[in-house]
Design a protein around this motif. Structure first.
Motif, PDB file in Angstrom:
ATOM      1  N   ARG A 291      30.197  46.810  45.001  1.00 26.35           N
ATOM      2  CA  ARG A 291      30.879  47.121  43.752  1.00 26.35           C
ATOM      3  C   ARG A 291      31.407  45.861  43.084  1.00 26.35           C
ATOM      4  NH1 ARG A 291      35.136  50.904  46.472  1.00 26.35           N
ATOM      5  NH2 ARG A 291      34.824  49.248  47.993  1.00 26.35           N
ATOM      6  N   VAL A 292      31.332  45.858  41.781  1.00 24.50           N
ATOM      7  CA  VAL A 292      31.907  44.775  40.986  1.00 24.50           C
ATOM      8  C   VAL A 292      32.865  45.402  39.986  1.00 24.50           C
ATOM      9  CG1 VAL A 292      31.464  42.954  39.313  1.00 24.50           C
ATOM     10  CG2 VAL A 292      29.917  43.264  41.248  1.00 24.50           C
ATOM     11  N   VAL A 293      34.118  44.958  40.014  1.00 29.73           N
ATOM     12  CA  VAL A 293      35.129  45.447  39.084  1.00 29.73           C
ATOM     13  C   VAL A 293      35.302  44.406  37.994  1.00 29.73           C
ATOM     14  CG1 VAL A 293      37.506  46.218  38.813  1.00 29.73           C
ATOM     15  CG2 VAL A 293      36.278  46.701  40.930  1.00 29.73           C
ATOM     16  N   LEU A 294      34.999  44.804  36.769  1.00 34.60           N
ATOM     17  CA  LEU A 294      35.075  43.901  35.626  1.00 34.60           C
ATOM     18  C   LEU A 294      36.365  44.187  34.868  1.00 34.60           C
ATOM     19  CD1 LEU A 294      31.398  44.485  34.501  1.00 34.60           C
ATOM     20  CD2 LEU A 294      32.250  42.517  35.795  1.00 34.60           C
ATOM     21  N   THR A 295      37.197  43.171  34.695  1.00 34.72           N
ATOM     22  CA  THR A 295      38.489  43.350  34.044  1.00 34.72           C
ATOM     23  C   THR A 295      38.903  42.064  33.341  1.00 34.72           C
ATOM     24  OG1 THR A 295      40.849  43.808  34.415  1.00 34.72           O
ATOM     25  CG2 THR A 295      39.642  42.773  36.230  1.00 34.72           C
ATOM     26  N   PRO A 296      39.547  42.169  32.192  1.00 27.10           N
ATOM     27  CA  PRO A 296      40.085  40.963  31.553  1.00 27.10           C
ATOM     28  C   PRO A 296      41.366  40.477  32.228  1.00 27.10           C
ATOM     29  CG  PRO A 296      40.577  42.889  30.227  1.00 27.10           C
ATOM     30  CD  PRO A 296      39.701  43.364  31.344  1.00 27.10           C
ATOM     31  N   ASP A 297      41.875  41.233  33.227  1.00 27.57           N
ATOM     32  CA  ASP A 297      43.157  40.906  33.868  1.00 27.57           C
ATOM     33  C   ASP A 297      43.014  40.859  35.383  1.00 27.57           C
ATOM     34  OD1 ASP A 297      44.651  41.203  31.293  1.00 27.57           O
ATOM     35  OD2 ASP A 297      44.050  43.303  31.552  1.00 27.57           O
ATOM     36  N   PRO A 298      42.174  39.958  35.914  1.00 24.66           N
ATOM     37  CA  PRO A 298      41.978  39.935  37.371  1.00 24.66           C
ATOM     38  C   PRO A 298      43.245  39.592  38.135  1.00 24.66           C
ATOM     39  CG  PRO A 298      41.000  37.995  36.351  1.00 24.66           C
ATOM     40  CD  PRO A 298      41.397  38.901  35.235  1.00 24.66           C
ATOM     41  N   ASP A 299      44.241  38.979  37.460  1.00 20.71           N
ATOM     42  CA  ASP A 299      45.471  38.616  38.154  1.00 20.71           C
ATOM     43  C   ASP A 299      46.336  39.827  38.487  1.00 20.71           C
ATOM     44  OD1 ASP A 299      45.773  38.884  35.374  1.00 20.71           O
ATOM     45  OD2 ASP A 299      47.679  37.808  35.399  1.00 20.71           O
TER      46      ASP A 299
ATOM     47  N   MET B 145      58.706  42.927  28.546  1.00 21.14           N
ATOM     48  CA  MET B 145      57.792  41.967  27.923  1.00 21.14           C
ATOM     49  C   MET B 145      57.921  40.592  28.567  1.00 21.14           C
ATOM     50  SD  MET B 145      55.980  43.519  25.654  1.00 21.14           S
ATOM     51  CE  MET B 145      55.397  42.178  24.613  1.00 21.14           C
ATOM     52  N   GLY B 146      59.182  40.166  28.921  1.00 21.15           N
ATOM     53  CA  GLY B 146      59.359  38.861  29.512  1.00 21.15           C
ATOM     54  C   GLY B 146      59.103  38.844  31.002  1.00 21.15           C
ATOM     55  N   ARG B 147      58.800  39.979  31.590  1.00 22.70           N
ATOM     56  CA  ARG B 147      58.608  40.088  33.014  1.00 22.70           C
ATOM     57  C   ARG B 147      57.250  39.536  33.391  1.00 22.70           C
ATOM     58  NH1 ARG B 147      59.133  46.058  34.891  1.00 22.70           N
ATOM     59  NH2 ARG B 147      57.071  46.119  33.955  1.00 22.70           N
ATOM     60  N   PRO B 148      57.140  38.752  34.468  1.00 24.51           N
ATOM     61  CA  PRO B 148      55.823  38.254  34.877  1.00 24.51           C
ATOM     62  C   PRO B 148      54.924  39.401  35.303  1.00 24.51           C
ATOM     63  CG  PRO B 148      57.456  37.815  36.580  1.00 24.51           C
ATOM     64  CD  PRO B 148      58.202  38.316  35.380  1.00 24.51           C
ATOM     65  N   PRO B 149      53.629  39.259  35.116  1.00 20.85           N
ATOM     66  CA  PRO B 149      52.722  40.348  35.494  1.00 20.85           C
ATOM     67  C   PRO B 149      52.743  40.567  36.995  1.00 20.85           C
ATOM     68  CG  PRO B 149      51.479  38.366  34.957  1.00 20.85           C
ATOM     69  CD  PRO B 149      52.899  38.100  34.575  1.00 20.85           C
ATOM     70  N   ARG B 150      52.581  41.818  37.393  1.00 17.37           N
ATOM     71  CA  ARG B 150      52.507  42.170  38.799  1.00 17.37           C
ATOM     72  C   ARG B 150      51.220  42.923  39.066  1.00 17.37           C
ATOM     73  NH1 ARG B 150      57.926  45.284  39.648  1.00 17.37           N
ATOM     74  NH2 ARG B 150      57.567  45.732  37.461  1.00 17.37           N
ATOM     75  N   ARG B 151      50.815  42.898  40.302  1.00 14.89           N
ATOM     76  CA  ARG B 151      49.602  43.601  40.684  1.00 14.89           C
ATOM     77  C   ARG B 151      49.813  45.093  40.521  1.00 14.89           C
ATOM     78  NH1 ARG B 151      46.792  39.991  44.287  1.00 14.89           N
ATOM     79  NH2 ARG B 151      46.043  41.618  45.667  1.00 14.89           N
ATOM     80  N   VAL B 152      48.768  45.771  40.082  1.00 15.11           N
ATOM     81  CA  VAL B 152      48.887  47.205  39.801  1.00 15.11           C
ATOM     82  C   VAL B 152      49.390  47.956  41.013  1.00 15.11           C
ATOM     83  CG1 VAL B 152      47.556  49.275  39.247  1.00 15.11           C
ATOM     84  CG2 VAL B 152      47.136  47.150  38.003  1.00 15.11           C
ATOM     85  N   ALA B 153      48.877  47.632  42.196  1.00 10.79           N
ATOM     86  CA  ALA B 153      49.241  48.384  43.396  1.00 10.79           C
ATOM     87  C   ALA B 153      50.684  48.159  43.802  1.00 10.79           C
ATOM     88  CB  ALA B 153      48.321  48.006  44.554  1.00 10.79           C
ATOM     89  N   ASP B 154      51.318  47.098  43.267  1.00  5.30           N
ATOM     90  CA  ASP B 154      52.679  46.787  43.666  1.00  5.30           C
ATOM     91  C   ASP B 154      53.723  47.344  42.725  1.00  5.30           C
ATOM     92  OD1 ASP B 154      51.727  43.465  44.793  1.00  5.30           O
ATOM     93  OD2 ASP B 154      51.702  45.398  45.824  1.00  5.30           O
TER      94      ASP B 154
ATOM     95  N   ARG C 113      34.329  43.360  44.619  1.00  3.74           N
ATOM     96  CA  ARG C 113      34.697  42.077  44.011  1.00  3.74           C
ATOM     97  C   ARG C 113      35.334  42.334  42.657  1.00  3.74           C
ATOM     98  NH1 ARG C 113      29.418  39.181  43.175  1.00  3.74           N
ATOM     99  NH2 ARG C 113      28.518  41.278  43.305  1.00  3.74           N
ATOM    100  N   VAL C 114      36.424  41.654  42.384  1.00  2.75           N
ATOM    101  CA  VAL C 114      37.089  41.737  41.085  1.00  2.75           C
ATOM    102  C   VAL C 114      36.753  40.468  40.312  1.00  2.75           C
ATOM    103  CG1 VAL C 114      39.286  41.889  39.874  1.00  2.75           C
ATOM    104  CG2 VAL C 114      38.951  43.166  42.001  1.00  2.75           C
ATOM    105  N   LEU C 115      36.121  40.633  39.145  1.00  5.04           N
ATOM    106  CA  LEU C 115      35.661  39.491  38.350  1.00  5.04           C
ATOM    107  C   LEU C 115      36.342  39.456  36.992  1.00  5.04           C
ATOM    108  CD1 LEU C 115      31.818  39.562  39.045  1.00  5.04           C
ATOM    109  CD2 LEU C 115      33.641  38.455  40.355  1.00  5.04           C
ATOM    110  N   ASP C 116      36.549  38.258  36.520  1.00  4.58           N
ATOM    111  CA  ASP C 116      37.145  38.043  35.193  1.00  4.58           C
ATOM    112  C   ASP C 116      36.128  38.409  34.124  1.00  4.58           C
ATOM    113  OD1 ASP C 116      38.293  37.147  32.865  1.00  4.58           O
ATOM    114  OD2 ASP C 116      38.968  35.240  33.696  1.00  4.58           O
ATOM    115  N   ALA C 117      36.492  39.342  33.262  1.00  3.07           N
ATOM    116  CA  ALA C 117      35.644  39.742  32.136  1.00  3.07           C
ATOM    117  C   ALA C 117      36.428  39.575  30.848  1.00  3.07           C
ATOM    118  CB  ALA C 117      35.167  41.178  32.300  1.00  3.07           C
TER     119      ALA C 117
END
Length: 622
Positions: A130-138, A1-10, A160-164
């Motif tokens: 393509r447009v990827v809509l996600t609430p977690d673009p980070d 929970m305290g870990r910073p977010p990481r990119r899915v691919a990583d 393109r990854v867009l903030d949704a």
């Protein structure tokens, strides 16, 4: 929970819980897909959104875009569509959930929006793509999601990854609706979403009849995130070199030794000193050498393989092993190599018993085609470019390896390689297209079908059913199976059953068990002949191979089929026909029984084994 977010691919494999076992054959797993495509013409000029991502593209539900108007879709590629969704990623609080929308090259007539009934998300158009809509673009990587189910021209214009922010996909079911102004143009409805998988929606075919275009739920599939099922790819005519093993063990290694630019070698197991020597020598010459193997073969990786992979890595070869709890496939099972502008496709593993010519009956072909080599290289890059393809040094850390002697048989094979020209070459892969492609070949048979396999998945397996159906149309069907000690009992019973069915129905179908004698040790080939087409590769005739494993095969039309037909006929003549007064000789059955009983006496443990790594048998290891 305290870990910073990481990119899915990583995310490392250790952070990805869950079972490696998965099946692409389960269809929607409760998801119900409705693709209605209810649009009238939406082409023409539009005021498009800016090309850059906006901080938020959400408006509350209940906006004017909630209109219920609907009209039939127009023909062509001017209608936006929902390409895929990942509602349940392997991440805390489902971070990285997303929907991919495929936009047309022509700007829609009005603004495109996506709604889940609670929030409405603007989908900005910019030259299609393509447009990827996600609430977690980070935490979503545009490169990583580039395989999220779009195909054809959709993929050519980038992602393109867009903030949704505000978009929240339910794991237990959702209805997503895509709209242009007040017109609904696409609807996707799913049930329980499996963790770590995406729902891939195929591009619809519009009939132009004015009727709504509806996609059957069976036409969409849950697949692991990162796996891109491919269509069959035809690359035209090409010169080929056909060969059989153990008769001709030289073509694989001589092809590797001739490399100037690149070697991409993929396998299930790797235990060949000769091949390792060729790869190290190539690396020293400046050739770009990469190796990809299965990290968890049935029975475990051997100490010999680990030693050879250590040697390759120490020489500078990039070595990766496919594995972990979130691997995209059950087993990485292909046997191929891309060498400059040529490709080797084999039925045999890179070890003495296989490519070394010390045991197994196998088939192989070298295709001299830049186009085919490029297609196969793209398969390699796809499989080696995800987080389940782990660098060897990291993969082998802390592991132990089994001790197993290498095969050292000697055989009197006399079938030489032959240089031929294939009239057409097609690349087949699983998961994705191999099952349907092989069934289509069998369904189109008019004269002959010849099958060479270690085992079959049973009388009701889909390829077996297609072969029986061909026999019912009057096509001569011959199936030759292994008589190796661990397979002989099951294969004999299945052969008797299929032969009895053929006798009852008066079908031109015969199943035999191979007798290698001084020609080969056991059947390990996975070959198919249909009229003037031959298929060579790693595909076993069982459902696991077709739906769960990475498999590669090549279909060749024309003269190569004649070469392998002659090889098959020679093995067929030496075979035995259970159930028709020509069973295996007592000496062979007795030897198998003695081997099994003797192994029982000294066995320390059992492992699940598969000849061809498909259907399981119990093998006693001493």
């Amino acid at each position: 929970m305290g870990r910073p977010p990481r990119r899915v691919a990583d995310l490392p494999l250790s952070d990805l819980p869950g079972s490696r076992r998965r099946s692409l054959g389960r269809g929607l797993l409760g998801a119900v897909l409705v693709a209605l495509m209810l649009s009238s013409a939406v082409g023409g000029a539009a005021t498009s959104a800016p090309a850059t991502s906006t901080p938020s593209a959400v408006s509350p539900a209940g906006s004017p875009t909630d209109g219920n108007g609907s009209e039939p879709p127009e023909n062509g590629s001017s209608v936006p569509r929902i390409a895929s969704t990942v509602p349940n990623p392997v991440a805390t609080q489902d971070r990285g959930e997303r929907v991919t929308v495929a936009l047309p090259e022509t700007a829609p007539s009005d603004e495109v929006r996506l709604t889940d009934g609670q929030a409405t998300v603007r989908v900005p158009w910019r030259d299609g793509g393509r447009v990827v809509l996600t609430p977690d673009p980070d935490v979503v990587d545009a490169d990583a999601v580039g395989r999220d189910g779009t195909e054809g021209s959709d993929t050519d214009r980038g992602t393109r990854v867009l903030d949704a922010s505000g978009l929240a996909l339910a794991n237990d079911g959702e209805r997503l609706e895509l709209r242009v102004a007040n017109r609904t143009v696409d609807v996707l409805r799913y049930g329980d979403a499996p963790e770590g998988e995406r729902l891939v929606v195929p591009a619809p075919t519009r009939s132009g009849t004015g009727s709504p275009a509806q996609t059957d739920e069976g036409e969409a599939t849950w697949v692991p995130v990162g796996l891109d099922p491919r269509p069959v790819v035809a690359t035209g005519a090409a010169p080929v070199t056909a060969f059989v093993l153990p008769d001709a063990p030289d073509p694989p290694v001589t092809t590797l030794r001739a490399a100037d630019r690149r070697i991409l070698l993929a396998g299930y197991t790797f235990g060949s000193e000769r091949v390792a020597d060729a790869l190290v020598d190539a690396e020293r010459r400046g050739v770009d050498v990469r190796v990809l193997v299965e990290g968890g073969p049935v029975g475990g990786m051997t100490a010999r393989q680990a030693r050879l992979l250590d040697r390759l890595a120490a020489a500078g070869v990039e070595v990766r092993a496919v594995g972990g709890e979130r691997a995209r496939v059950e087993f990485h099972h292909p046997k191929y190599a891309v060498v400059d502008g040529r490709a080797l496709v084999l039925t045999e593993n890179w070890k003495p018993a296989g490519t070394g010519g010390r045991d197994s009956r196998g088939w192989g072909v070298r295709i001299d085609s830049e186009a085919f080599a490029a297609e196969l290289a793209s398969v390699f890059d796809h499989d080696a470019g995800w987080h389940d393809a782990v660098p060897w040094e990291r993969f082998r850390a802390g592991r132990s390896f089994a001790s197993e002697p290498a095969a050292n048989g000697s055989f009197a094979g006399d079938r030489d390689p032959e240089r031929l020209r294939a009239e057409s070459v097609r690349l087949l892969t699983a998961p994705g297209n191999a099952g349907d492609a092989l069934v289509a070949e069998l369904d189109g048979a008019t004269r002959r079908v010849a099958v060479l396999q270690p085992t079959l998945g049973g009388p009701d397996q889909r390829l077996v059913r297609a072969a029986v159906a061909a026999a019912r149309r009057g096509v001569e069907v011959r199936i030759l199976l292994s008589s190796a000690w661990y397979a002989v009992d099951d294969n004999r019973k299945l052969a008797e059953r299929l032969n009895a069915r053929a006798d009852r129905e008066d079908l031109p179908l015969t199943v035999r068990l191979a007798r290698g004698g001084d020609r080969f040790g056991k059947v390990h080939a996975k070959g198919l002949l249909v009229d003037d087409t031959v298929v060579v590769g790693s595909v076993n005739w069982n459902d696991n191979s077709l739906s769960d494993n990475r498999e590669v095969a090549v279909a060749l039309d024309g003269p190569p089929a004649g070469y392998f037909a002659d090889a098959f006929a020679a093995d067929w003549r030496r075979g035995a026909t259970p159930g028709r007064g020509d069973g295996l000789p007592l000496s062979l059955v007795g030897a198998a029984a003695v081997a099994a009983v003797g192994a029982l006496v000294v066995a320390r443990r059992t492992v699940s084994f598969a000849d061809g790594e498909g259907e399981r048998f119990e093998e006693w290891r001493t």
